[in-house]
Design a protein around this motif. Structure first.
Motif, PDB file in Angstrom:
ATOM      1  N   LEU A 135     -18.428  42.275   7.648  1.00 20.17           N
ATOM      2  CA  LEU A 135     -18.963  41.681   8.880  1.00 20.17           C
ATOM      3  C   LEU A 135     -18.686  42.583  10.082  1.00 20.17           C
ATOM      4  O   LEU A 135     -19.059  42.264  11.203  1.00 20.17           O
ATOM      5  N   GLU A 150     -26.425  42.579  12.981  1.00 28.71           N
ATOM      6  CA  GLU A 150     -26.960  41.448  13.770  1.00 28.71           C
ATOM      7  C   GLU A 150     -28.288  40.979  13.182  1.00 28.71           C
ATOM      8  O   GLU A 150     -28.564  39.789  13.083  1.00 28.71           O
ATOM      9  N   ILE A 153     -27.644  39.022   9.982  1.00 28.47           N
ATOM     10  CA  ILE A 153     -27.167  37.650  10.241  1.00 28.47           C
ATOM     11  C   ILE A 153     -28.342  36.764  10.677  1.00 28.47           C
ATOM     12  O   ILE A 153     -28.506  35.639  10.193  1.00 28.47           O
ATOM     13  N   GLU A 157     -29.738  33.464   8.666  1.00 32.20           N
ATOM     14  CA  GLU A 157     -29.948  32.158   9.311  1.00 32.20           C
ATOM     15  C   GLU A 157     -31.399  31.702   9.191  1.00 32.20           C
ATOM     16  O   GLU A 157     -31.673  30.509   9.028  1.00 32.20           O
ATOM     17  N   THR A 168     -24.293  34.746  -0.320  1.00 30.91           N
ATOM     18  CA  THR A 168     -24.052  36.141   0.061  1.00 30.91           C
ATOM     19  C   THR A 168     -23.476  36.869  -1.154  1.00 30.91           C
ATOM     20  O   THR A 168     -22.777  36.261  -1.972  1.00 30.91           O
ATOM     21  N   PHE A 187     -17.570  32.779   7.019  1.00 25.20           N
ATOM     22  CA  PHE A 187     -18.918  33.044   7.577  1.00 25.20           C
ATOM     23  C   PHE A 187     -19.959  32.245   6.781  1.00 25.20           C
ATOM     24  O   PHE A 187     -20.844  31.601   7.337  1.00 25.20           O
ATOM     25  N   ARG A 191     -22.125  28.236   7.511  1.00 24.68           N
ATOM     26  CA  ARG A 191     -23.593  28.133   7.503  1.00 24.68           C
ATOM     27  C   ARG A 191     -24.111  27.336   6.308  1.00 24.68           C
ATOM     28  O   ARG A 191     -25.298  27.334   6.012  1.00 24.68           O
TER      29      ARG A 191
END
Ligand code: SAM
Length: 340
Positions: A135, A150, A153, A157, A168, A187, A191
């Protein structure tokens, strides 16, 4: 590459000499990738194949239809990076419509998922495994050589928002991410997705990693036990969806671990792999392959002839992998060409 002979006698169902039933097919749709992860792609790169050597979408769909008649139920698209092949959304749609196929999934770096997740989900993509090895933005850029954490991610999402099942995939490597086990899990859990860790497999080109980088499934569980103050509890596998064994972590969530090296799962292997150039591989860790594209493009082959060739190749599926833990030896093919 050694070619498998087509033998005369073939078993009557899609199972191998060890009676392992095959229900899962991984299809590499391209050998190209918008990232170049150091453990996957050698520094000098990998020669790319010419477009005409790739299976067309019609050829991929025909082969999957024939395999579905023989018992394949799940298909995972991989690569290279599957989202960069033009028209992949329509490929997903065609595969989802094949009689017998129950699930279409994808392994991706999610770089393009910000815009592609919704159309892919609408086309029938049910699930994605997203590669996420660190990350830390700097380490991520270095590892992937051209990645953008970024964007990944946001892509993850978008997959969640599109209603796909998301996991993941972290290749566990000492010196890269052994201190990020907890943050990668959290992380994912935050989510509503499942983190998975994969022991590094020594494939060709992965010379940057060696025995000293080994980070095993037991060590991953130890890190979790130390952090959460209680041993992860074994939950078992994911019902033929993949080789991960799942653990539940009290105070955390569920985590999948693929112990490809330390406790291999060859005896329950239910998969075949089709490369972007149409080679059928019965094992990730062996270079033997059946040149299905030549059969398909040669004398216009009938479905039965192709199915016979697939069964014959499968009857030679090896009992177990031959990864060489020292990093020397093992398969000569690159992970980027076969798709994991
Ligand atoms: N581009 C896609 C992606 O990034 O997920 C799909 C292709 S990539 C080759 C498929 C998976 O293989 C990724 O999760 C990657 O981390 C994993 N992988 C690549 N090389 C590996 C290795 N030597 N050992 C274990 N996993 C590896």
């Amino acid at each position: 590459m050694k070619r498998l002979p087509i033998i005369a006698e073939a078993p009557s169902e899609l199972s191998d000499a060890q009676d392992r039933k095959i229900s899962y097919l991984r299809v590499s749709v391209t050998d190209r990738c918008n990232y170049a992860c150091t453990y996957c792609v050698p520094e000098r790169g990998v020669p790319m194949v010419r477009r005409e050597r790739l299976l067309t979408f019609e050829e991929i769909t025909r082969l999957i239809s024939l395999m579905a008649e023989m018992g394949v139920r799940r298909v995972r698209l991989t690569g290279g990076e599957p989202t960069i092949r033009k028209g992949v959304v329509s490929l997903v749609e065609s595969i989802s419509a094949i009689n017998g196929i129950e699930e279409v999934a994808m392994t991706t770096n999610a770089h393009l998922m910000g815009t592609m997740a919704a159309p892919l989900a609408k086309a029938g993509l049910a699930s994605v495994n997203v590669s996420l090895d660190t990350l830390k933005p700097g380490a991520f850029a270095e590892l992937t050589r051209r990645g953008d954490i970024e964007k990944v991610i946001r892509g993850i999402e978008a997959c969640v928002a599109a209603g796909m099942r998301v996991s993941t995939n972290t290749v566990a490597l000492r010196g890269l991410n052994e201190r990020e086990v907890v943050s990668l899990c959290e992380f994912a859990w935050e989510r509503g997705i499942s983190p998975r860790f994969i022991e590094h497999m020594p494939m060709s080109g992965g010379a940057a990693y060696s025995e000293r980088n080994k980070f095993t499934s037991v060590e991953i569980r130890d890190v979790l036990a130390q952090h959460y103050g209680t041993e992860p509890v074994a939950e078992g596998s994911d019902g033929g969806r993949g080789p991960a064994r799942y653990w539940s972590v009290e105070g955390g969530g569920r985590v999948g671990i693929i112990s490809a090296m330390s406790e291999h799962f060859c005896s329950t292997c239910n998969r075949l792999r089709l490369s972007a150039t149409g080679n059928l591989h019965t094992c990730l860790a062996h270079d033997d392959a059946l040149d299905l594209k030549s059969i398909l493009r040669g004398v216009p082959a009938g479905g039965e002839e192709i199915q016979h060739a697939i069964r014959a190749a499968l009857s030679l599926k090896k009992e177990g992998h031959e990864f060489d833990p020292s990093g020397r030896g093992g398969p000569a093919k690159h992970m980027i060409s076969i798709g994991g």
